[in-house]
Design a protein around this motif. Sequence first.
Motif, PDB file in Angstrom:
ATOM      1  N   ILE A   1      38.531  41.927  18.293  1.00  0.00           N
ATOM      2  CA  ILE A   1      37.654  43.100  18.404  1.00  0.00           C
ATOM      3  C   ILE A   1      37.142  43.596  17.053  1.00  0.00           C
ATOM      4  O   ILE A   1      36.098  44.237  16.984  1.00  0.00           O
ATOM      5  CB  ILE A   1      38.344  44.265  19.155  1.00  0.00           C
TER       6      ILE A   1
ATOM      7  N   ASP B   1      33.776  30.771  14.136  1.00  0.00           N
ATOM      8  CA  ASP B   1      33.245  31.578  15.241  1.00  0.00           C
ATOM      9  C   ASP B   1      34.303  31.947  16.267  1.00  0.00           C
ATOM     10  O   ASP B   1      34.075  32.817  17.107  1.00  0.00           O
ATOM     11  CB  ASP B   1      32.077  30.856  15.920  1.00  0.00           C
TER      12      ASP B   1
ATOM     13  N   GLN C   1      27.496  35.892   9.146  1.00  0.00           N
ATOM     14  CA  GLN C   1      26.086  36.245   9.289  1.00  0.00           C
ATOM     15  C   GLN C   1      25.210  35.342   8.421  1.00  0.00           C
ATOM     16  O   GLN C   1      24.005  35.288   8.608  1.00  0.00           O
ATOM     17  CB  GLN C   1      25.848  37.709   8.910  1.00  0.00           C
TER      18      GLN C   1
ATOM     19  N   ARG D   1      32.951  43.398  10.959  1.00  0.00           N
ATOM     20  CA  ARG D   1      32.047  42.792  11.944  1.00  0.00           C
ATOM     21  C   ARG D   1      31.408  41.524  11.374  1.00  0.00           C
ATOM     22  O   ARG D   1      30.952  41.507  10.229  1.00  0.00           O
ATOM     23  CB  ARG D   1      30.971  43.805  12.323  1.00  0.00           C
ATOM     24  N   CYS D   2      31.421  40.455  12.164  1.00  0.00           N
ATOM     25  CA  CYS D   2      30.854  39.154  11.789  1.00  0.00           C
ATOM     26  C   CYS D   2      31.527  38.567  10.540  1.00  0.00           C
ATOM     27  O   CYS D   2      30.933  37.775   9.811  1.00  0.00           O
ATOM     28  CB  CYS D   2      29.350  39.220  11.567  1.00  0.00           C
TER      29      CYS D   2
ATOM     30  N   ASN E   1      34.377  40.470  15.804  1.00  0.00           N
ATOM     31  CA  ASN E   1      33.291  39.937  16.640  1.00  0.00           C
ATOM     32  C   ASN E   1      31.937  40.468  16.186  1.00  0.00           C
ATOM     33  O   ASN E   1      31.844  41.477  15.502  1.00  0.00           O
ATOM     34  CB  ASN E   1      33.547  40.197  18.129  1.00  0.00           C
ATOM     35  N   CYS E   2      30.903  39.743  16.581  1.00  0.00           N
ATOM     36  CA  CYS E   2      29.547  40.052  16.100  1.00  0.00           C
ATOM     37  C   CYS E   2      28.719  40.861  17.091  1.00  0.00           C
ATOM     38  O   CYS E   2      27.492  40.883  16.977  1.00  0.00           O
ATOM     39  CB  CYS E   2      28.812  38.745  15.781  1.00  0.00           C
ATOM     40  N   THR E   3      29.337  41.519  18.030  1.00  0.00           N
ATOM     41  CA  THR E   3      28.559  42.310  18.988  1.00  0.00           C
ATOM     42  C   THR E   3      27.982  43.548  18.311  1.00  0.00           C
ATOM     43  O   THR E   3      28.532  44.059  17.331  1.00  0.00           O
ATOM     44  CB  THR E   3      29.440  42.737  20.185  1.00  0.00           C
ATOM     45  N   ASP E   4      26.872  44.012  18.853  1.00  0.00           N
ATOM     46  CA  ASP E   4      26.219  45.198  18.286  1.00  0.00           C
ATOM     47  C   ASP E   4      27.069  46.445  18.434  1.00  0.00           C
ATOM     48  O   ASP E   4      26.953  47.383  17.649  1.00  0.00           O
ATOM     49  CB  ASP E   4      24.859  45.419  18.954  1.00  0.00           C
ATOM     50  N   SER E   5      27.939  46.462  19.450  1.00  0.00           N
ATOM     51  CA  SER E   5      28.773  47.643  19.679  1.00  0.00           C
ATOM     52  C   SER E   5      29.960  47.721  18.718  1.00  0.00           C
ATOM     53  O   SER E   5      30.631  48.749  18.660  1.00  0.00           O
ATOM     54  CB  SER E   5      29.285  47.649  21.119  1.00  0.00           C
ATOM     55  N   ASN E   6      30.194  46.680  17.955  1.00  0.00           N
ATOM     56  CA  ASN E   6      31.315  46.661  17.023  1.00  0.00           C
ATOM     57  C   ASN E   6      30.926  47.427  15.760  1.00  0.00           C
ATOM     58  O   ASN E   6      30.050  47.021  15.008  1.00  0.00           O
ATOM     59  CB  ASN E   6      31.706  45.218  16.673  1.00  0.00           C
TER      60      ASN E   6
ATOM     61  N   ASN F   1      35.216  35.617  16.888  1.00  0.00           N
ATOM     62  CA  ASN F   1      34.509  36.522  17.805  1.00  0.00           C
ATOM     63  C   ASN F   1      35.441  37.051  18.887  1.00  0.00           C
ATOM     64  O   ASN F   1      35.141  38.058  19.523  1.00  0.00           O
ATOM     65  CB  ASN F   1      33.327  35.815  18.461  1.00  0.00           C
TER      66      ASN F   1
END
Length: 188
Positions: free
Chosen positions: A86, A80, A126, A99-100, A89-94, A83
């Motif tokens: 950039i 983890d 995930q 991602r993840c 990371n698991c942010t929705d904006s990525n 994260n």
Amino acid sequence: MTVQDVLSHLWNFFSVFLGIIFFLELTAGVLAFVFKDWIKDQLYFFINNNIRAYRDDIDLQNLIDFTQEYWQCCGAFGADDWNLNIYFNCTDSNASRERCGVPFSCCTKDPAEDVINTQCGYDARQKPEVDQQIVIYTKGCVPQFEKWLQDNLTIVAGIFIGIALLQIFGICLAQNLVSDIEAVRASW
């Protein structure tokens, strides 16, 4: 000033220089033992800063990949930690495909594979942790380094003692040479 004087001063300087290096190494060893928690925090900070810049520098990327493959680890204290990057990371904006995920160097290796699957870490974080352990290394590099150091403590200590003995031997030889130069000069 004669040649013997110059040689005598040079060998004295060499002897003192080796003594100072020996003392600094000894001090560093004692301080590393006393402040091991601080060193652990600095290592964690260093790894996390490098995780942030993973894709920015190919040499840094290769160093991190080598470290994670060698110690079979992922991130500073776990997967983890990725994260912080950039791309991973698991942010929705990525919007990155990574991602993840984690770099391929975090993936467990299949001995039957000849070619490295550089996409094996995609979406790995995930999955539930039980499933993650099948695909990627879940242990962090800081604990793995500590384990490696404990497992190889006698070898590491032997190397440091060997270097120290060589330095002491060099100091003794330099002082012996200075004594010989002084003896030759006194006989003239």
